[in-house]
Design a protein around this motif. Structure first.
Motif, mmCIF file in Angstrom:
data_model
loop_
_atom_site.group_PDB
_atom_site.id
_atom_site.type_symbol
_atom_site.label_atom_id
_atom_site.label_comp_id
_atom_site.label_asym_id
_atom_site.label_seq_id
_atom_site.Cartn_x
_atom_site.Cartn_y
_atom_site.Cartn_z
ATOM 1 N N LEU A 1 0.867 -1.052 -0.225
ATOM 2 C CA LEU A 1 -0.095 0.069 -0.039
ATOM 3 C C LEU A 1 0.850 1.283 -0.051
ATOM 4 O O LEU A 1 0.489 2.102 -0.691
ATOM 5 N N ALA A 2 1.844 1.145 0.732
ATOM 6 C CA ALA A 2 2.938 2.557 0.699
ATOM 7 C C ALA A 2 3.429 2.798 -0.653
ATOM 8 O O ALA A 2 3.340 3.820 -1.214
ATOM 9 N N VAL A 3 3.729 1.663 -1.416
ATOM 10 C CA VAL A 3 4.166 1.711 -2.885
ATOM 11 C C VAL A 3 3.136 2.165 -3.843
ATOM 12 O O VAL A 3 3.193 3.195 -4.485
ATOM 13 N N CYS A 4 1.838 1.774 -3.743
ATOM 14 C CA CYS A 4 0.696 2.358 -4.230
ATOM 15 C C CYS A 4 0.528 3.729 -4.076
ATOM 16 O O CYS A 4 0.108 4.498 -4.931
ATOM 17 N N ARG A 5 0.644 4.051 -2.890
ATOM 18 C CA ARG A 5 0.533 5.517 -2.338
ATOM 19 C C ARG A 5 1.438 6.445 -3.111
ATOM 20 O O ARG A 5 1.199 7.651 -3.776
ATOM 21 N N GLN A 6 2.724 5.867 -3.182
ATOM 22 C CA GLN A 6 4.081 6.658 -3.691
ATOM 23 C C GLN A 6 3.585 6.750 -5.247
ATOM 24 O O GLN A 6 3.680 7.855 -5.927
ATOM 25 N N VAL A 7 3.024 5.765 -5.905
ATOM 26 C CA VAL A 7 2.813 5.770 -7.404
ATOM 27 C C VAL A 7 1.744 6.675 -7.631
ATOM 28 O O VAL A 7 1.953 7.250 -8.573
ATOM 29 N N TRP A 8 0.902 6.663 -6.945
ATOM 30 C CA TRP A 8 -0.463 7.510 -7.397
ATOM 31 C C TRP A 8 -0.115 8.878 -6.994
ATOM 32 O O TRP A 8 -0.579 9.795 -7.901
ATOM 33 N N ASN A 9 0.670 9.373 -6.121
ATOM 34 C CA ASN A 9 1.102 10.717 -5.724
ATOM 35 C C ASN A 9 1.961 11.251 -6.848
ATOM 36 O O ASN A 9 1.731 12.283 -7.280
ATOM 37 N N PHE A 10 2.714 10.267 -7.430
ATOM 38 C CA PHE A 10 3.718 10.701 -8.417
ATOM 39 C C PHE A 10 2.927 11.086 -9.586
ATOM 40 O O PHE A 10 3.355 11.962 -10.319
ATOM 41 N N LEU B 1 -0.128 11.783 -9.809
ATOM 42 C CA LEU B 1 -0.914 12.948 -9.783
ATOM 43 C C LEU B 1 -0.090 14.304 -9.713
ATOM 44 O O LEU B 1 -0.527 15.053 -10.531
ATOM 45 N N ARG B 2 1.175 14.124 -9.327
ATOM 46 C CA ARG B 2 2.156 15.548 -9.458
ATOM 47 C C ARG B 2 2.397 15.596 -10.919
ATOM 48 O O ARG B 2 2.191 16.797 -11.273
ATOM 49 N N GLU B 3 2.705 14.557 -11.588
ATOM 50 C CA GLU B 3 2.709 14.697 -13.050
ATOM 51 C C GLU B 3 1.789 15.333 -13.803
ATOM 52 O O GLU B 3 1.957 16.213 -14.443
ATOM 53 N N ARG B 4 0.435 14.859 -13.458
ATOM 54 C CA ARG B 4 -0.641 15.350 -14.182
ATOM 55 C C ARG B 4 -0.851 16.818 -13.959
ATOM 56 O O ARG B 4 -1.117 17.526 -14.704
ATOM 57 N N LYS B 5 -0.721 17.229 -12.760
ATOM 58 C CA LYS B 5 -0.758 18.467 -12.111
ATOM 59 C C LYS B 5 0.057 19.352 -13.022
ATOM 60 O O LYS B 5 0.037 20.593 -13.392
ATOM 61 N N ASP B 6 1.432 19.299 -12.995
ATOM 62 C CA ASP B 6 2.353 19.830 -13.698
ATOM 63 C C ASP B 6 2.009 19.914 -15.117
ATOM 64 O O ASP B 6 2.272 21.141 -15.769
ATOM 65 N N TRP B 7 1.684 18.716 -15.619
ATOM 66 C CA TRP B 7 1.177 18.822 -16.964
ATOM 67 C C TRP B 7 0.331 20.019 -17.483
ATOM 68 O O TRP B 7 0.432 20.551 -18.221
#
Length: 61
Positions: free
Chosen positions: A30-39, A41-47
């Motif tokens: 679950l910790a890895v899933c959160r990290q992937v999701w947050n990454f 999400l940040r990529e999408r927001k930056d784009w």
């Protein structure tokens, strides 16, 4: 994982009782899933932010 509360009633739920090792594994996953999701999400927001026009710009012309 063991289950308890066995019954014929479909509305009855079985409670999972994971071992400590299984709890550790699930928490790591679950910790890895959160990290992937947050990454992602940040990529999408930056784009999206990189494609915004300044307020004083007119995109019609």
């Amino acid at each position: 994982m063991k289950t308890s509360g066995v019954g014929d009633n479909l509305a009855e739920f079985n409670k999972l009782e994971p071992t400590p090792e299984q709890v550790d594994s699930v928490e790591r996953i679950l910790a890895v899933c959160r990290q992937v999701w947050n990454f992602a999400l940040r990529e999408r927001k930056d784009w999206l932010n990189s494609r915004k026009s300044p307020v004083n710009a007119c995109s019609i012309l």
